[in-house]
Design an enzyme around this catalytic site. Structure first.
Site, PDB file in Angstrom:
ATOM      1  N   CYS A 106       0.882  -1.155   0.000  1.00  0.00           N
ATOM      2  CA  CYS A 106       0.000   0.000   0.000  1.00  0.00           C
ATOM      3  C   CYS A 106       0.922   1.207   0.000  1.00  0.00           C
ATOM      4  O   CYS A 106       1.509   1.543   1.031  1.00  0.00           O
ATOM      5  CB  CYS A 106      -0.904   0.003   1.226  1.00  0.00           C
ATOM      6  N   CYS A 109      -0.680   4.428   2.209  1.00  0.00           N
ATOM      7  CA  CYS A 109      -0.723   4.375   3.677  1.00  0.00           C
ATOM      8  C   CYS A 109      -0.193   2.996   4.059  1.00  0.00           C
ATOM      9  O   CYS A 109       0.985   2.742   3.822  1.00  0.00           O
ATOM     10  CB  CYS A 109      -2.096   4.694   4.253  1.00  0.00           C
ATOM     11  N   SER A 110      -1.012   2.130   4.598  1.00  0.00           N
ATOM     12  CA  SER A 110      -0.526   0.792   4.932  1.00  0.00           C
ATOM     13  C   SER A 110      -1.678  -0.195   4.987  1.00  0.00           C
ATOM     14  O   SER A 110      -1.755  -1.021   5.894  1.00  0.00           O
ATOM     15  CB  SER A 110       0.213   0.815   6.273  1.00  0.00           C
ATOM     16  N   CYS A 111      -2.579  -0.135   3.996  1.00  0.00           N
ATOM     17  CA  CYS A 111      -3.730  -1.026   3.959  1.00  0.00           C
ATOM     18  C   CYS A 111      -3.256  -2.478   3.972  1.00  0.00           C
ATOM     19  O   CYS A 111      -2.285  -2.834   3.300  1.00  0.00           O
ATOM     20  CB  CYS A 111      -4.572  -0.749   2.715  1.00  0.00           C
TER      21      CYS A 111
END
Lengths: 202, 219, 219, 202
Positions: A106, A109-111
């Site tokens: 991701c 962000c950090s999905c």
């Protein structure tokens, strides 16, 4: 080149104070409930993690019907094992083969698919992986000890929407007669992100 | 926004350094920050796109010099202040000073399991047919909005192929601005490595990006 | 490299805040950093493109959180260490420990005026005709080199028009790598605002970027 | 939104120590000469600055032949007034008109025409200007108090090469009979970067 030190020590304690103050303020205001906070933490520390995903993979390896359901409707197939909800509402499973390797990132962000993998590791959330997974996936894989030949197509999946991706790694060839439980034990978190392969001597 | 969070394709961040033995939370404050953020999220005072945008408004250099949960902390404080759920002076004094707002939903311990299991899908009802079909070639728009967007810079103005049709989903660009959910078709679009990185692309590689109708034009 | 220095089009940096009364140097250390950098530059141990690249290798977040002369300081220390003109241990101890290298050029006070006046043009002899003519449309290449380049990200893969032919100049991408000067034609290329920023472009605006042959293809 | 403080105080003193140590080390090694350092600083603090550029502009306003030379061969025309050399080896002059406004930036570092303008101001070197001058030039100009109507074309020049740009601002209409010396006094640094206009009451 000189590497300028980054003063984490004093920074983190300042952050720690900020978080504590905020938490007590929100509790005092009645917006959050202390017991609910503990419950949230306990859930992700003890119940939700990559062992969930490993069960999904092991079942797919041993049950062709389940595998085909998983690849066509991942959300339902995963929910049938009891894994669903927050950050995994809409799942897609990507199958690795001898000719295709999938890798999930991701960049924005950090999905990450929480119900099956838990919370993401630090490297998944940090700049180096997010920056390079899309532009230099083979170099990134090498840093994880995975070297793929050029005839394997590397497919990177950038999780820009609420769809969450889980990689179905290749089953090691010498594990065909293994039980589902035994297989679940060798499925690693990284193999389900795509930064690792599954070996039979784990 | 073209912010520091939009990291795809950038250089100079150093090695990845995965730590196989790291704990789920490396500090106690991360644990608390995580839980408080989730619990406040459940109050429904903002949506996930607004939460993401709040994290992105961190000063760019600061964003890059701090860790994931520090981004969360910045985002949470920003949202709480913006919604007047807390005041700057309360934040500084660490003491409640004003009457709390009445929130319709507050997460209790017994709600945690059902709330997590329910989640909150961004999928919406499908109306009509998708604008593009699998196999169609599309060009992503070259947009540079100051607000939140989920079209990364590295994939703007690029030619790709519709690989999957995910269904109809909330559109983050409008939802983050509190304008409307503007639900629309979402696709996994495949971009060849060379299309994205030119001669610097690695061999036999491609990237799939989830993109909405509003980001795409027929190629 | 796609580094933090490549700022064109990025958001979130806040207001410009020009200070009409600022002194030329706001701190004494800036004055010294400036002079030491120029004086070392005159020794010819590196070229200007190598100096720029050295500044770009600063950690991205650090680059954005520090000021111009801090970038210079980082670049100078990096170059001095890389060329083994000083050692890490000398830098730490703040004392000379090893025999200095012999430099063919050292700037003396009486050389300052003539050296500054002479400068160091990057212009080289013109050979043949320029590849493109004024009015030609070109497309910039979509390159993403890990090394130094002067083709900014915001202008890659974009269509522009040759506005001026500057002459033949040293090519920074190779010169910064110490490979060769690879002199080639340099142009001012005009890009319409909409070509660069799509619907987010301001009305009646355009950007001119100085670009070399190796960055350009016929449109 | 909370703005996290940036601890410049302790940072700068650390940097100051680093610079002092480096300078004395380089002098001790014999790579740099203390008197030359002082000479460099003195040159840019007293001899090279925007007053040089103002002389060029004032001459162009009063001498049509010089102006046309300046626009066709800026390097030679500027050198004829004694301004040349480092960071101004290859000059280009851009003429502002009632229909065209030019603005100079260096998005990648902070290239600037030293012989005519001296060393760049802080804002020219910092991220906000470098980031936005190319994408939002009108908004940037507004921050400098310059509002241009939409029929004025805004041309931004990104100094990516060793070419250095100087803007020839419009002469205020009520200064036609002014002397070159008097005109030089009203030409501001910002007007030669393009972030300002020249007024006659400066």
């Amino acid at each position: 080149m000189p590497h300028d030190g980054h003063d984490n020590g004093s920074k983190l304690s300042e952050t720690e104070l900020r978080v504590r103050a905020l938490e007590s303020l929100l509790i005092e205001k009645g917006y959050v409930d202390h017991a609910a906070l503990d419950q949230l933490i306990e859930t992700y520390e003890t119940k939700v993690g990559p062992r969930n995903g490993a069960r999904v993979i092991a079942k797919a390896w041993t049950d062709p019907e389940y595998k085909s359901w998983l690849l066509s409707d991942a959300t339902a197939a995963i929910a049938s094992l009891g894994y669903s909800g927050r950050q995994g509402e809409d799942m897609v499973v990507l199958e690795n083969t001898a000719k295709v390797h999938n890798l999930v990132v991701c960049t924005l962000c950090s999905c990450y698919p929480w119900p099956v993998l838990g919370l993401p590791p630090t490297w998944y959330k940090a700049a180096p992986y997010r920056a390079r997974a899309v532009s230099q996936p083979r170099a990134v894989l090498k840093e994880f000890g995975v070297e793929l030949s050029e005839d394997v197509e590397v497919r990177v999946w950038d999780s820009t929407a609420e769809t969450r991706y889980l990689v179905l790694p290749m089953q090691p060839s010498n594990t065909n007669n293994w039980s589902e439980d035994r297989l679940a034990e060798i499925v690693t978190r990284d193999s389900m992100i795509g930064t690792g392969l599954v070996g039979s001597n784990a | 926004m073209n912010g520091a969070h939009d990291l795809g394709g950038s250089h100079g961040h150093g090695p990845i350094n995965p730590d196989p033995n790291e704990p789920l939370f490396s500090q106690e404050w991360e644990r608390r920050c995580f839980a408080v953020t989730l619990a406040m999220g459940f109050t429904g005072q903002w949506n996930i796109d607004q939460a993401r945008f709040a994290r992105e408004t961190m000063r760019p250099g600061k964003y890059l010099e701090t860790t994931y949960y520090e981004h969360w902390l910045h985002g949470l404080e920003s949202l709480l202040l913006d919604r007047k759920l807390i005041s700057q002076s309360e934040l500084k004094s660490k003491k409640a000073q004003n009457t709390p707002k009445t929130l319709s939903r507050i997460l209790k311990a017994e709600d945690v399991a059902p709330a997590l299991e329910k989640g909150g899908s961004a999928r919406r009802q499908e109306v009509g047919n998708a604008k593009f079909s699998i196999g169609d070639f599309v060009i992503t728009k070259n947009i540079h909005p100051a607000n939140h967007t989920r079209l990364p810079r590295y994939v703007r103005g690029r030619r790709g192929k519709i690989d999957r049709i995910h269904g109809v989903f909330v559109f983050p660009d409008t939802n983050s601005a509190g304008l409307s959910e503007k639900p629309q078709w979402l696709y996994a679009v495949r971009f060849e490595g060379e299309e994205l990185w030119g001669e610097d692309a690695e061999p036999n590689s491609c990237t799939y990006v989830d993109l909405w109708d509003d980001y795409l034009e027929q190629a």
